[in-house]
Design an enzyme around this catalytic site. Structure first.
Site, PDB file in Angstrom:
ATOM      1  N   ARG A 224       0.837  -1.197   0.000  1.00 46.68           N
ATOM      2  CA  ARG A 224       0.000   0.000   0.000  1.00 46.68           C
ATOM      3  C   ARG A 224       0.875   1.251   0.000  1.00 46.68           C
ATOM      4  O   ARG A 224       2.013   1.231   0.467  1.00 46.68           O
ATOM      5  CB  ARG A 224      -0.901   0.012   1.235  1.00 46.68           C
ATOM      6  N   HIS A 272      -0.954   0.265 -10.101  1.00 47.11           N
ATOM      7  CA  HIS A 272      -1.753  -0.542  -9.177  1.00 47.11           C
ATOM      8  C   HIS A 272      -2.405  -1.718  -9.921  1.00 47.11           C
ATOM      9  O   HIS A 272      -3.622  -1.941  -9.830  1.00 47.11           O
ATOM     10  CB  HIS A 272      -2.817   0.301  -8.477  1.00 47.11           C
TER      11      HIS A 272
END
Length: 309
Positions: A224, A272
């Site tokens: 993250r 991502h």
């Protein structure tokens, strides 16, 4: 009572259509066509702005569209008294392992060297080290991390793993907790981050971590954005403590056009994309939990707010 969906647009209209097919007896509404807020009993949310859920006073169940839930918990108004469930895809871990292995080999075999040499029309031969001489450290030994570590070990790499609690994985030397973190890093040349984002792991990708690795190491982060101290990553690349980094998740997405990550030498940005749950799994997981909720049965893949995942 109705279900409100705010979905990732990667699947276009296929996902909302599949949810409606999977739950034909439910009133499925797609944001922003929410209708009366008091009708909404269940929300399935991809990403939301702080306070998004506040108007829905009769909300009883919240579902993520994937495995990660840290961005929901950053909302100070998030209704933690309600159950939050996530999507767990058995093949999600396999796709993540594929992503990591691709970049491990890219960095181990120094593909960047050959790409740069081709631009210069230079025949730049290098002798490559065998996988057995390359030590790889995997942070996070859950479903994704454990499979990634096993696959790397099966290819002959010297693999070690680190997690909050002790683990045992065949072919992988495992370390645990703060007491084991320094020993884990000492020989780690390629550091892979697959940790969940919790208060304990926030900011873990920092100079304090990189400085305990051998000089000239590599970072591959598919965790993250909150794991990163961005300035420390840039500094480590600029001073050679890291020779390269591949990053897939960021504090702000998309990465702003003027962000220094785009121009930092040795840093590779991916959007991502390391792994996503399949459309079928998202629908099956969500629909299954809706049915369980309606029947008063225990929910699957419910998030432990204390752990953060």
């Amino acid at each position: 009572m109705a279900i409100l969906c705010l979905l990732h647009q990667a699947y276009g209209k296929k996902l909302i259509g599949a949810i409606r097919e999977g739950l034909p007896d439910e009133d499925i509404r797609e944001w922003p066509e929410a209708g009366n807020p008091d009708d909404i009993e269940i929300c399935m949310i991809f990403r939301m702005s702080p306070g998004f859920l506040a108007p829905y006073k009769n909300l009883k169940l919240i579902s993520a569209t994937g495995a990660g839930v840290d961005h929901y918990l950053l909302d100070p108004e998030f209704p933690r008294h309600l159950p939050l469930v996530r999507v767990v895809d058995e093949s999600f871990a396999a796709r993540m392992a594929d992503y990591v292995l691709s970049w491990v080999m890219f960095h181990h075999r120094d593909i960047a060297h050959y790409l740069d040499a081709q631009k210069r029309r230079e025949w730049a031969f290098k002798v490559m080290r065998p996988a057995s001489e390359v030590t790889i450290g995997v942070m996070g030994l859950g479903q994704m991390g454990a499979l990634t570590a096993k696959r790397l070990a099966s290819l002959g790499y010297d693999v070690r793993g680190w997690a909050r609690t002790p683990h045992e994985i065949d072919g992988v030397e495992c370390f645990a907790g703060e007491a084991g973190f320094g020993s884990f890093l000492t020989k780690t040349e390629i550091l892979i981050n697959l940790l969940p984002l919790t208060p304990e792991t926030r900011g873990i990708l920092s100079s304090g971590t990189f400085d305990r690795m051998p000089k000239g190491g590599v970072l591959i982060s598919a965790g993250r954005g909150g794991h990163m101290v961005e300035a420390d990553i840039i500094a480590a690349l600029n001073d050679g403590q890291l020779r390269a980094a591949t990053i897939d998740a960021f504090q702000k997405e998309p990465v702003p056009q003027d962000h220094p990550f785009w121009d930092t030498s040795g840093l590779y940005v991916t959007p991502h994309c390391s792994s996503t749950a399949s459309l079928e799994t998202i629908v099956d997981s969500f629909a299954g939990n809706v049915r369980r909720f309606r029947a008063g049965e225990p929910l699957l893949n419910i998030v432990d707010y204390a752990q953060g995942y």
